[in-house]
Design an enzyme around this catalytic site. Structure first.
Site, PDB file in Angstrom:
ATOM      1  N   CYS A  34       3.575 -10.376  -2.849  1.00  0.00           N
ATOM      2  CA  CYS A  34       4.511  -9.263  -2.471  1.00  0.00           C
ATOM      3  C   CYS A  34       5.601  -9.916  -1.517  1.00  0.00           C
ATOM      4  O   CYS A  34       6.402  -9.134  -1.029  1.00  0.00           O
ATOM      5  CB  CYS A  34       3.677  -8.294  -1.524  1.00  0.00           C
ATOM      6  SG  CYS A  34       2.772  -9.007  -0.385  1.00  0.00           S
ATOM      7  N   CYS A 104      -4.033  -8.210   0.116  1.00  0.00           N
ATOM      8  CA  CYS A 104      -3.463  -8.374   1.248  1.00  0.00           C
ATOM      9  C   CYS A 104      -4.531  -9.069   2.407  1.00  0.00           C
ATOM     10  O   CYS A 104      -4.089 -10.007   3.306  1.00  0.00           O
ATOM     11  CB  CYS A 104      -3.108  -7.127   1.782  1.00  0.00           C
ATOM     12  SG  CYS A 104      -2.381  -6.035   0.862  1.00  0.00           S
TER      13      CYS A 104
HETATM   14 FE1  FES Z   1       2.089  -7.648   0.865  1.00  0.00          FE
HETATM   15 FE2  FES Z   1      -0.012  -6.200   1.533  1.00  0.00          FE
HETATM   16  S1  FES Z   1       1.360  -5.849   0.113  1.00  0.00           S
HETATM   17  S2  FES Z   1       0.370  -8.256   2.063  1.00  0.00           S
END
Ligand code: FES
Length: 146
Positions: A34, A104
């Protein structure tokens, strides 16, 4: 409710946000999935006890909550105990995360381990069972925020 009460609490009132100026070790990691970034600071005493832990996260709510919980869990621990703080242990302590958010929690574990690795490098010691950080992205202070 997608998130547990504990996750919401640590997201809305994160513990240990900030920096430790004379940190014994720091770890900055990025999440390849992400693009989120986390930096962890550890203060470790001469006898190898984690005295303090702080973090800064440029990331999602689950990343903030897991960093908050992970830094709470590592305080007062020996290095060996600190190594056993896995993303699973942090998630359990938060009463779970939705499957899509499990990655995450890995960021928090990796950041803790990267900070321990940095500490070991600075001290010139080997911590049994600790691997070099894979997602270490070095210093990115300019993009750090929370
Ligand atoms: Fe990136 Fe949670 S979406 S760490």
């Amino acid at each position: 409710m997608l998130y547990s009460e504990k996750v919401m609490d640590h997201f809305l009132n994160p513990r240990n946000v900030g920096e430790i100026e004379d940190a014994s070790g720091t770890g900055t990691v990025g999440n390849v999935k992400c693009g989120d970034i986390m930096k962890v600071y550890l203060k470790i005493s001469d006898d190898g006890t984690v005295e303090d832990a702080k973090f800064k996260t440029f990331g999602c709510g689950a990343a903030v909550a897991t960093s908050s919980m992970a830094t709470e869990m590592i305080k007062g621990k020996s290095i060996d105990e600190a190594l056993r703080i896995t993303n699973k242990a942090v998630m359990d302590a938060l009463d779970g995360l939705p499957p899509i958010k499990v990655h995450c929690s890995c960021l928090a574990e990796e950041a803790l381990h990267a900070a321990l690795w940095d500490y070991a490098q600075r001290k010139g010691i080997i911590i049994e069972g600790l691997k070099p950080p894979v997602n270490d992205i070095g210093e990115h202070d300019e993009v750090m925020a929370y």
